[in-house]
Scaffold this motif. Structure first.
Motif, PDB file in Angstrom:
ATOM      1  N   ASP A 138       0.888  -1.519   0.341  1.00  0.00           N
ATOM      2  CA  ASP A 138      -0.088   0.061  -0.254  1.00  0.00           C
ATOM      3  C   ASP A 138       0.656   1.035   0.272  1.00  0.00           C
ATOM      4  OD1 ASP A 138      -2.171  -1.365   0.007  1.00  0.00           O
ATOM      5  OD2 ASP A 138      -2.864  -1.215   2.077  1.00  0.00           O
ATOM      6  N   PHE A 139       1.555   1.096   1.005  1.00  0.00           N
ATOM      7  CA  PHE A 139       2.810   2.647   0.690  1.00  0.00           C
ATOM      8  C   PHE A 139       3.850   2.450  -0.998  1.00  0.00           C
ATOM      9  CE2 PHE A 139       6.953   4.238   0.738  1.00  0.00           C
ATOM     10  CZ  PHE A 139       6.391   6.007   1.001  1.00  0.00           C
ATOM     11  N   HIS A 140       3.735   1.644  -1.339  1.00  0.00           N
ATOM     12  CA  HIS A 140       4.253   1.609  -2.716  1.00  0.00           C
ATOM     13  C   HIS A 140       3.731   2.331  -3.582  1.00  0.00           C
ATOM     14  CE1 HIS A 140       8.238   0.016  -2.051  1.00  0.00           C
ATOM     15  NE2 HIS A 140       7.553  -0.879  -1.749  1.00  0.00           N
ATOM     16  N   ALA A 141       2.393   1.932  -3.368  1.00  0.00           N
ATOM     17  CA  ALA A 141       0.896   2.184  -4.060  1.00  0.00           C
ATOM     18  C   ALA A 141       0.602   3.790  -3.677  1.00  0.00           C
ATOM     19  CB  ALA A 141      -0.102   1.649  -3.971  1.00  0.00           C
ATOM     20  N   ALA A 142       1.339   4.350  -3.024  1.00  0.00           N
ATOM     21  CA  ALA A 142       1.245   5.782  -2.226  1.00  0.00           C
ATOM     22  C   ALA A 142       2.044   6.547  -2.670  1.00  0.00           C
ATOM     23  CB  ALA A 142       0.240   6.319  -1.088  1.00  0.00           C
ATOM     24  N   GLN A 143       3.037   5.525  -3.300  1.00  0.00           N
ATOM     25  CA  GLN A 143       4.593   6.913  -2.650  1.00  0.00           C
ATOM     26  C   GLN A 143       4.695   7.820  -3.695  1.00  0.00           C
ATOM     27  OE1 GLN A 143       8.220   4.063  -3.018  1.00  0.00           O
ATOM     28  NE2 GLN A 143       9.556   5.970  -3.830  1.00  0.00           N
ATOM     29  N   GLN A 144       4.216   8.071  -4.616  1.00  0.00           N
ATOM     30  CA  GLN A 144       4.271   8.969  -5.547  1.00  0.00           C
ATOM     31  C   GLN A 144       3.353  10.043  -4.843  1.00  0.00           C
ATOM     32  OE1 GLN A 144       6.828  10.035  -7.948  1.00  0.00           O
ATOM     33  NE2 GLN A 144       6.051  11.653  -7.667  1.00  0.00           N
ATOM     34  N   ALA A 145       2.642  10.512  -4.838  1.00  0.00           N
ATOM     35  CA  ALA A 145       1.320  10.833  -4.182  1.00  0.00           C
ATOM     36  C   ALA A 145       2.173  11.196  -2.893  1.00  0.00           C
ATOM     37  CB  ALA A 145       0.013  10.513  -3.443  1.00  0.00           C
ATOM     38  N   LEU A 146       2.529  10.772  -1.884  1.00  0.00           N
ATOM     39  CA  LEU A 146       3.253  10.922  -0.474  1.00  0.00           C
ATOM     40  C   LEU A 146       4.586  12.299  -0.519  1.00  0.00           C
ATOM     41  CD1 LEU A 146       3.411   8.051   1.037  1.00  0.00           C
ATOM     42  CD2 LEU A 146       2.590  10.098   2.342  1.00  0.00           C
ATOM     43  N   THR A 147       5.497  11.189  -1.843  1.00  0.00           N
ATOM     44  CA  THR A 147       6.319  12.588  -2.450  1.00  0.00           C
ATOM     45  C   THR A 147       5.460  13.768  -2.558  1.00  0.00           C
ATOM     46  OG1 THR A 147       7.693  10.711  -2.828  1.00  0.00           O
ATOM     47  CG2 THR A 147       8.299  12.733  -4.025  1.00  0.00           C
ATOM     48  N   ASP A 148       5.095  13.928  -4.013  1.00  0.00           N
ATOM     49  CA  ASP A 148       4.459  15.047  -4.049  1.00  0.00           C
ATOM     50  C   ASP A 148       4.330  16.032  -3.321  1.00  0.00           C
ATOM     51  OD1 ASP A 148       5.007  14.264  -6.919  1.00  0.00           O
ATOM     52  OD2 ASP A 148       2.638  13.731  -7.025  1.00  0.00           O
ATOM     53  N   LEU A 149       3.117  15.434  -1.907  1.00  0.00           N
ATOM     54  CA  LEU A 149       2.834  15.994  -0.731  1.00  0.00           C
ATOM     55  C   LEU A 149       4.540  17.133   0.230  1.00  0.00           C
ATOM     56  CD1 LEU A 149       0.198  13.743   0.762  1.00  0.00           C
ATOM     57  CD2 LEU A 149      -0.010  15.959  -0.029  1.00  0.00           C
ATOM     58  N   PHE A 197      10.771  12.717   1.501  1.00  0.00           N
ATOM     59  CA  PHE A 197      10.315  11.404   2.514  1.00  0.00           C
ATOM     60  C   PHE A 197       9.679  10.089   1.854  1.00  0.00           C
ATOM     61  CE2 PHE A 197       6.661   9.392   3.984  1.00  0.00           C
ATOM     62  CZ  PHE A 197       6.715   9.749   5.328  1.00  0.00           C
ATOM     63  N   GLY A 198       8.917   9.914   0.403  1.00  0.00           N
ATOM     64  CA  GLY A 198       8.368   9.055  -0.348  1.00  0.00           C
ATOM     65  C   GLY A 198      10.350   8.077  -0.670  1.00  0.00           C
ATOM     66  N   THR A 199      10.722   8.433  -0.618  1.00  0.00           N
ATOM     67  CA  THR A 199      12.154   7.957  -1.543  1.00  0.00           C
ATOM     68  C   THR A 199      13.048   6.834   0.041  1.00  0.00           C
ATOM     69  OG1 THR A 199      12.872   8.546  -2.867  1.00  0.00           O
ATOM     70  CG2 THR A 199      14.738   7.648  -1.785  1.00  0.00           C
ATOM     71  N   ASN A 200      12.601   7.889   1.291  1.00  0.00           N
ATOM     72  CA  ASN A 200      13.616   7.237   2.407  1.00  0.00           C
ATOM     73  C   ASN A 200      12.396   6.431   2.732  1.00  0.00           C
ATOM     74  OD1 ASN A 200      15.593   9.090   2.115  1.00  0.00           O
ATOM     75  ND2 ASN A 200      15.253  10.772   3.551  1.00  0.00           N
ATOM     76  N   ILE A 201      11.134   6.540   2.884  1.00  0.00           N
ATOM     77  CA  ILE A 201      11.051   5.583   3.436  1.00  0.00           C
ATOM     78  C   ILE A 201      10.862   3.472   2.261  1.00  0.00           C
ATOM     79  CG2 ILE A 201       8.209   4.162   4.287  1.00  0.00           C
ATOM     80  CD1 ILE A 201       9.527   6.537   5.853  1.00  0.00           C
ATOM     81  N   ALA A 202      10.486   3.983   1.113  1.00  0.00           N
ATOM     82  CA  ALA A 202      10.512   2.690   0.540  1.00  0.00           C
ATOM     83  C   ALA A 202      11.903   2.233   0.385  1.00  0.00           C
ATOM     84  CB  ALA A 202      11.020   3.613  -0.526  1.00  0.00           C
ATOM     85  N   SER A 203      13.230   3.137   0.778  1.00  0.00           N
ATOM     86  CA  SER A 203      14.262   2.610   1.229  1.00  0.00           C
ATOM     87  C   SER A 203      14.312   2.001   2.769  1.00  0.00           C
ATOM     88  CB  SER A 203      15.397   4.054   1.128  1.00  0.00           C
ATOM     89  OG  SER A 203      16.556   3.473   1.550  1.00  0.00           O
ATOM     90  N   ALA A 204      13.543   2.261   3.381  1.00  0.00           N
ATOM     91  CA  ALA A 204      13.470   1.470   4.435  1.00  0.00           C
ATOM     92  C   ALA A 204      12.571   0.263   4.334  1.00  0.00           C
ATOM     93  CB  ALA A 204      12.425   2.425   5.538  1.00  0.00           C
ATOM     94  N   LEU A 205      11.444   0.545   3.591  1.00  0.00           N
ATOM     95  CA  LEU A 205      10.767  -0.716   3.464  1.00  0.00           C
ATOM     96  C   LEU A 205      11.253  -1.696   2.973  1.00  0.00           C
ATOM     97  CD1 LEU A 205       7.066   1.045   3.047  1.00  0.00           C
ATOM     98  CD2 LEU A 205       8.042  -0.354   4.612  1.00  0.00           C
ATOM     99  N   VAL A 235      -1.708  20.898   2.571  1.00  0.00           N
ATOM    100  CA  VAL A 235      -1.409  19.984   2.218  1.00  0.00           C
ATOM    101  C   VAL A 235      -1.283  19.320   3.366  1.00  0.00           C
ATOM    102  CG1 VAL A 235       0.789  19.011   1.672  1.00  0.00           C
ATOM    103  CG2 VAL A 235       0.323  20.982   0.564  1.00  0.00           C
ATOM    104  N   GLU A 236      -1.500  17.504   3.151  1.00  0.00           N
ATOM    105  CA  GLU A 236      -1.706  17.077   4.554  1.00  0.00           C
ATOM    106  C   GLU A 236      -0.105  16.096   4.508  1.00  0.00           C
ATOM    107  OE1 GLU A 236      -5.931  14.656   3.691  1.00  0.00           O
ATOM    108  OE2 GLU A 236      -4.022  13.229   3.517  1.00  0.00           O
ATOM    109  N   ASP A 237       0.566  16.651   5.765  1.00  0.00           N
ATOM    110  CA  ASP A 237       1.723  15.651   6.190  1.00  0.00           C
ATOM    111  C   ASP A 237       1.254  14.393   5.585  1.00  0.00           C
ATOM    112  OD1 ASP A 237       4.338  15.671   8.055  1.00  0.00           O
ATOM    113  OD2 ASP A 237       3.766  14.445   8.841  1.00  0.00           O
ATOM    114  N   PRO A 238       3.253  14.285   5.160  1.00  0.00           N
ATOM    115  CA  PRO A 238       3.025  12.441   4.518  1.00  0.00           C
ATOM    116  C   PRO A 238       3.041  11.580   5.806  1.00  0.00           C
ATOM    117  CG  PRO A 238       4.940  13.919   4.284  1.00  0.00           C
ATOM    118  CD  PRO A 238       3.761  14.588   4.929  1.00  0.00           C
ATOM    119  N   GLY A 239       3.975  11.764   6.794  1.00  0.00           N
ATOM    120  CA  GLY A 239       4.361  10.802   7.418  1.00  0.00           C
ATOM    121  C   GLY A 239       2.787  10.386   8.314  1.00  0.00           C
TER     122      GLY A 239
END
Length: 210
Positions: A20-31, A40-48, A189-193
């Motif tokens: 689900d995170f990967h599906a939302a990653q681009q939207a979270l990066t845009d936020l 943010f998206g890149t860092n969390i994707a790396s963690a996962l 803008v919603e906080d991506p975290g």
């Protein structure tokens, strides 16, 4: 009805969260590009990716081993969010008994993790951070524990609370993190975290209802 989260369910929860995170990653990066530095998206994707590499097999999985692997993956990731999520997951990993985790134990672990993140990051509800989703989710779990709800229903309640908390960040001026540097530009803008916290609890509710 699910009374406790064993290793298989914990593994399903984490795999669902990853998908689900990967599906939302681009939207979270845009936020994050609108209110932060866009990493943010890149860092969390790396963690996962690190988490997936550390996760136990289905035969060996326990609640503790799944969330310990998750904590280790996030703690090994740079940036601000990775270590904060990692410390939270570490607290959650300790909220278990031999047969797994029930509503009471999960509520205690999430609350302990929330306290740790607040101590480390210094954020409170209203500061436009992950706390705005995590705190209401934690309270929902505590209320579910008091009310005697099974853990699947407790997670459904926590997911709703986290999503509402994440949505509330669009109306907040950030007091912590990089979004605090841009002031009014981050309004709307919603906080991506916070959104990621909501995705996490929603993944848990979905995994337990599957």
């Amino acid at each position: 009805m699910t009374d406790h989260i064993d290793g298989a369910l914990a593994l399903s929860w984490m795999n669902t969260f990853t998908e689900d995170f990967h599906a939302a990653q681009q939207a979270l990066t845009d936020l994050d590009r609108q209110a932060g530095d866009g990493d943010f998206g890149t860092n969390i994707a790396s963690a996962l990716r690190k988490v997936v590499a550390e996760l136990p097999t289905a035969d060996d999985a326990t609640f503790a081993s799944v969330f310990t692997a998750t904590a280790n993956g996030f703690l090994a990731t740079g940036g601000t969010s990775g270590p904060l999520f990692g410390m939270w997951f570490r607290a959650v990993s300790r909220s278990t008994a031999t047969e797994g985790t029930d509503t009471d134990l999960l509520a205690q672990g999430v609350a302990a993790g929330l306290a740790k993140v607040q101590t480390l990051g210094g954020a409170s509800v209203g500061d436009n951070t992950m706390i705005d989703a995590l705190a209401p989710a934690s309270q929902a779990l505590l209320d579910a524990s008091t009310g005697g709800l099974t853990v699947d229903k407790a997670l459904t309640s926590a997911a709703r609370a986290a999503r509402a908390g994440a949505a509330s960040t669009a109306d907040l001026l950030a007091a912590r993190g990089r979004a605090s540097y841009v002031g009014d530009l981050a309004l709307g803008v919603e906080d991506p975290g916070a959104v990621t916290v909501a995705i996490f609890f929603e993944a848990g509710a979905a995994a337990l209802s599957a």
